[in-house]
Each structure stands twice: as structure tokens, then as C-alpha cells.
Design an enzyme around this catalytic site. Sequence first.
Site, PDB file in Angstrom:
ATOM      1  N   ARG A 211       0.842  -1.205   0.000  1.00  0.00           N
ATOM      2  CA  ARG A 211       0.000   0.000   0.000  1.00  0.00           C
ATOM      3  C   ARG A 211       0.872   1.248   0.000  1.00  0.00           C
ATOM      4  O   ARG A 211       0.589   2.231  -0.685  1.00  0.00           O
ATOM      5  CB  ARG A 211      -0.927  -0.004   1.223  1.00  0.00           C
ATOM      6  CG  ARG A 211      -2.111  -0.944   1.081  1.00  0.00           C
ATOM      7  CD  ARG A 211      -3.140  -0.723   2.168  1.00  0.00           C
ATOM      8  NE  ARG A 211      -2.728  -1.256   3.444  1.00  0.00           N
ATOM      9  CZ  ARG A 211      -3.065  -2.472   3.903  1.00  0.00           C
ATOM     10  NH1 ARG A 211      -3.837  -3.254   3.167  1.00  0.00           N
ATOM     11  NH2 ARG A 211      -2.672  -2.882   5.085  1.00  0.00           N
ATOM     12  N   PHE A 227     -11.055  -4.800  -6.175  1.00  0.00           N
ATOM     13  CA  PHE A 227     -11.122  -5.632  -4.961  1.00  0.00           C
ATOM     14  C   PHE A 227     -10.614  -4.805  -3.775  1.00  0.00           C
ATOM     15  O   PHE A 227      -9.693  -5.193  -3.063  1.00  0.00           O
ATOM     16  CB  PHE A 227     -10.285  -6.916  -5.109  1.00  0.00           C
ATOM     17  CG  PHE A 227     -10.548  -7.703  -6.365  1.00  0.00           C
ATOM     18  CD1 PHE A 227     -11.620  -8.590  -6.442  1.00  0.00           C
ATOM     19  CD2 PHE A 227      -9.727  -7.555  -7.486  1.00  0.00           C
ATOM     20  CE1 PHE A 227     -11.856  -9.328  -7.596  1.00  0.00           C
ATOM     21  CE2 PHE A 227      -9.965  -8.286  -8.648  1.00  0.00           C
ATOM     22  CZ  PHE A 227     -11.033  -9.179  -8.697  1.00  0.00           C
ATOM     23  N   ASP A 249     -15.581  -3.023  -5.240  1.00  0.00           N
ATOM     24  CA  ASP A 249     -15.662  -4.263  -4.469  1.00  0.00           C
ATOM     25  C   ASP A 249     -17.078  -4.792  -4.608  1.00  0.00           C
ATOM     26  O   ASP A 249     -18.017  -4.048  -4.886  1.00  0.00           O
ATOM     27  CB  ASP A 249     -15.329  -4.020  -2.990  1.00  0.00           C
ATOM     28  CG  ASP A 249     -14.865  -5.294  -2.286  1.00  0.00           C
ATOM     29  OD1 ASP A 249     -13.646  -5.484  -2.128  1.00  0.00           O
ATOM     30  OD2 ASP A 249     -15.739  -6.118  -1.901  1.00  0.00           O
ATOM     31  N   SER A 250     -17.224  -6.098  -4.408  1.00  0.00           N
ATOM     32  CA  SER A 250     -18.578  -6.667  -4.463  1.00  0.00           C
ATOM     33  C   SER A 250     -19.304  -6.491  -3.135  1.00  0.00           C
ATOM     34  O   SER A 250     -20.519  -6.627  -3.076  1.00  0.00           O
ATOM     35  CB  SER A 250     -18.491  -8.160  -4.821  1.00  0.00           C
ATOM     36  OG  SER A 250     -17.613  -8.808  -3.937  1.00  0.00           O
ATOM     37  N   ASP A 299      -6.108  -6.740  -6.551  1.00  0.00           N
ATOM     38  CA  ASP A 299      -5.789  -7.518  -5.345  1.00  0.00           C
ATOM     39  C   ASP A 299      -6.957  -8.452  -5.018  1.00  0.00           C
ATOM     40  O   ASP A 299      -7.654  -8.257  -4.024  1.00  0.00           O
ATOM     41  CB  ASP A 299      -5.510  -6.566  -4.169  1.00  0.00           C
ATOM     42  CG  ASP A 299      -5.065  -7.313  -2.927  1.00  0.00           C
ATOM     43  OD1 ASP A 299      -4.559  -8.452  -3.058  1.00  0.00           O
ATOM     44  OD2 ASP A 299      -5.236  -6.776  -1.822  1.00  0.00           O
ATOM     45  N   CYS A 339      -3.027 -14.062  -3.803  1.00  0.00           N
ATOM     46  CA  CYS A 339      -2.822 -14.558  -2.434  1.00  0.00           C
ATOM     47  C   CYS A 339      -3.218 -16.035  -2.368  1.00  0.00           C
ATOM     48  O   CYS A 339      -3.542 -16.555  -1.307  1.00  0.00           O
ATOM     49  CB  CYS A 339      -3.595 -13.722  -1.421  1.00  0.00           C
ATOM     50  SG  CYS A 339      -5.362 -13.703  -1.679  1.00  0.00           S
TER      51      CYS A 339
HETATM   52  N1  SAH Z   1      -6.884  -4.762  -1.282  1.00  0.00           N
HETATM   53  C1  SAH Z   1      -7.573  -4.944  -0.040  1.00  0.00           C
HETATM   54  C2  SAH Z   1      -7.876  -6.405   0.256  1.00  0.00           C
HETATM   55  C3  SAH Z   1      -8.658  -7.134  -0.829  1.00  0.00           C
HETATM   56  S1  SAH Z   1      -9.471  -8.585  -0.289  1.00  0.00           S
HETATM   57  C4  SAH Z   1      -6.794  -4.266   1.093  1.00  0.00           C
HETATM   58  O1  SAH Z   1      -5.611  -3.916   0.912  1.00  0.00           O
HETATM   59  O2  SAH Z   1      -7.350  -4.091   2.165  1.00  0.00           O
HETATM   60  C5  SAH Z   1     -10.453  -9.057  -1.640  1.00  0.00           C
HETATM   61  C6  SAH Z   1     -11.752  -8.279  -1.781  1.00  0.00           C
HETATM   62  O3  SAH Z   1     -12.354  -8.702  -3.002  1.00  0.00           O
HETATM   63  C7  SAH Z   1     -12.806  -8.483  -0.727  1.00  0.00           C
HETATM   64  O4  SAH Z   1     -13.140  -7.246  -0.167  1.00  0.00           O
HETATM   65  C8  SAH Z   1     -14.036  -9.088  -1.464  1.00  0.00           C
HETATM   66  O5  SAH Z   1     -15.258  -8.547  -0.995  1.00  0.00           O
HETATM   67  C9  SAH Z   1     -13.774  -8.649  -2.875  1.00  0.00           C
HETATM   68  N2  SAH Z   1     -14.300  -9.487  -3.972  1.00  0.00           N
HETATM   69  C10 SAH Z   1     -14.299 -10.836  -4.079  1.00  0.00           C
HETATM   70  N3  SAH Z   1     -14.737 -11.235  -5.298  1.00  0.00           N
HETATM   71  C11 SAH Z   1     -15.038 -10.091  -5.979  1.00  0.00           C
HETATM   72  C12 SAH Z   1     -15.507  -9.818  -7.303  1.00  0.00           C
HETATM   73  N4  SAH Z   1     -15.756 -10.812  -8.180  1.00  0.00           N
HETATM   74  N5  SAH Z   1     -15.685  -8.535  -7.664  1.00  0.00           N
HETATM   75  C13 SAH Z   1     -15.428  -7.532  -6.799  1.00  0.00           C
HETATM   76  N6  SAH Z   1     -14.959  -7.726  -5.552  1.00  0.00           N
HETATM   77  C14 SAH Z   1     -14.770  -8.990  -5.142  1.00  0.00           C
END
Ligand code: SAH
Length: 395
Positions: A211, A227, A249-250, A299, A339
Site C-alpha cells: 500500500r 477488490f 468491491d462486491s 488484489d 494470495c
Molecule cells: N486490497 C484490499 C484487500 C482485498 S481482499 C486491502 O488492501 O485491504 C479481496 C476483496 O475482493 C474483498 O473485499 C471481497 O469482498 C472482494 N471481492 C471478491 N470477489 C469479488 C468480485 N468478483 N468482484 C469484486 N470484488 C470482489
Amino acid sequence: MPELVLAAKRERSLLRRHPWVFSGAIQEVRGEPGPGDPVEILSRAGEWLARGTYSPASAIRTRVWTFDRDEPLDAAFCQRRVQVAIDLRRRIYGGELPAACRLLNGEGDGLPGVIADRYGDTIVVQLLTCGADRFRSALAEALGAALPCTSVFERSDTDARTREGLEPQVGPICGTPPEGTIAIDEDGIRFGVDIRLGHKTGFYLDQRENRRLVGSRSAGRDVLNCFCYTGGFSLHALANGAASTLSIDSSQEALNLAAEHVRANGFAEDRAEFQQADVFRALRTFRDARRDFDLIVLDPPKFADTQGQLAKASRGYKDINLLGLKLLRPGGELFTFSCSGAMTPDLFQKIVADAALDAHREVVVLHELRQAPDHVVSTAFPEGHYLTGLHLAVR
Ligand code: SAH
């Protein structure tokens, strides 16, 4: 104490201090160990190798806690391991621990299946294996003795526990954590961490350094954060003068918290856009609308838990990276992550290289990225490297 006798030649990984014994490596179980019971591990020839705990339901039938025959698995053992882990964090950080950091990282700290994260005065633990489950109160006590904290809260609600045949367990182990979210500070940016309902223990501490790197490249740029969860990368971009951020995000709950973070930090709300959407679809919509960006973060959640899911996962990574690269302006940069434990840095690079070819973009690697160093990985347990990423620039 019950004993496990390994099949011939199956002691090799243990001699290299790898802490897992798979069911197929076991020749004979002497005695009747129950879930989490300590077991002595012997070679076929009867040589003592290690002391572990038994997980009858898991393919990883035993995890090693010590390779020292004179070290019993008792409360003093937990205290020593916790102290060593916290001293290591002090060295990593050069003295004081940050208010938000990982204290215990499972096998990396010689504590298989034990995760502990610090959020201010609250420590959140995850106990992922039968052995870890057995040490619940000893670990909580050891943590409380090693660090000032007002409560230890458990978030053992993961799939890993199901594979061990354990029920989820969520709630305080000692003390009472604060109501609502816990305020933490990351590089001067304020975040609220929901330890009860948030992902993992509430925050993605593993991405801290990444970050910061994204922040350092964001000044004056239009940033797309896919994400985004509670907005981590976007907040760092805004703090460093991004022209705009679009966070996708979803999960609406995650987006609500992300928007709250923008307000709480006093960043201009008109520079921070949020969209609840499926990233796979959103990227296609941007491509069709010819919307482009200077900096993109991908991510995603884990696409593969096991080797068997790797082929399908690879297609998912290829898809988003291909689209992401297409949406970059000339000179743009992509930060892309996996991850998935089963995904190696090598394979990930190949997938991204394929994506670049198909996107007709010429791409260079500026940095290879990993999890934050407090997510300690032992050389004996390379599986601990679950987060891999690339910082790429389009020529
Ligand atoms: N980058 C973030 C962590 C990401 S975790 C940080 O640094 O804090 C992954 C995220 O992806 C989660 O919040 C989950 O809700 C979201 N997610 C999962 N599948 C998804 C999709 N198909 N489209 C959008 N978001 C999604």
C-alpha cells in the site's frame, strides 16, 4: 504419549525441519491420539524425529511443534514461542511495534495454525488446527503477558478449521474488546478495523508495504483499485495526492467502511468514487466505454486453495490482468497480486506475461512484491509465502 511411525524414507522432510506430516507418510499409529493430542514422531528405524499434535480429520495428519526432544508442549512452551515471535517483530520494526501488525504467523513462528494480529490494545487470534485449538488459553495468556493488551478476541471462522474437523469459534478469550471498529493508523492514515465481521482478523495487514508503494506512485494520477475491501490502497493513493480514485468491491459493507475512511481522513470526497460491482464485469464495461487509468491495483481474493484449483484460478488471473493492462494509459502502472497459496511467483509471472502479450502491451517489472515482513516465513516452510505480486509499468 502416542507415537507415529513414519513409512520408510518419509522422514526426509522432517529432517529438513518441514513441520507437516501427511497421512500417506504414516506407517503406524501407536496408541489412540485424539484431536490436538501431542504425539511423538519416529522414523521407520525408530529414531525420534519431532513432537507434534494430531489432526485425525486432516490430510496433514500431524504438525510439528518442536524438534527438541527435551521440550514438552506446555504453557511455558507457548510463552517462549510467543516471546521469541514478539522479539523478532521488535527487530523487524527497530524497537516499538506498530499499533497494527502481525504478532504470530503460524508455521513461520513455530506455532502451526496460530495467527495473532495486534490492533491497538486488542489482539485478534485465529486457531486453525487441532493443536492450535488445544493451546487456546495458554496462547492467550502468553500474548497478554508479552504485550500490554486489554483483550484477546478469537476469529477462528475459516475454511481451514473445517478441513481439521473443527467448528468455527468467534468471541472474546479474555477481556472485552471495544464496541464497533478499532481505530488504527497506517503511515498517518486512519482506518477502522471491524474485528468481529471484517475479513481475516479485520484488516489485510499483509499488504502494508505494498500500500505504501502504491501511495508513492499515485501523485496526480487516476487510480483504479479493484477488490478494494475497506479502501486500503485508495486511501494511500489519496493521501499521496492522487487526482482520483475509483474503488470497486462486491461487498457493500466493505465499500461503506472505505467511504467512511475517506471522510475520517478529511480527503476530498469528490476525488474518491466507489462502485459496488463484480470486477470481472466492471473491467469489461470500462474497456467497452474506453475509460482508462494511470494506475491500477488488482488484489483479488484467493482464486485457488489447492493445486487442483490452479488451472481455473490461472484463467481468472489471466482474465483480470489482460483487462487491467488494456485499461492502462501509456506509461501507466499495474500492481497485481495473488494470495493463492498454490500460486508460485514463477507461474504468476508467466500468467501476467501471457496477459501482456494478448493485451498487446509492452510491460516491464519494476518490483516483485511479497507479504509484509511481519508475516514471517521460515526457510524450512516456503509454503508460508502465500502472497505474490508484481509492480509493472507499461512502456
Ligand atoms: N486490497 C484490499 C484487500 C482485498 S481482499 C486491502 O488492501 O485491504 C479481496 C476483496 O475482493 C474483498 O473485499 C471481497 O469482498 C472482494 N471481492 C471478491 N470477489 C469479488 C468480485 N468478483 N468482484 C469484486 N470484488 C470482489
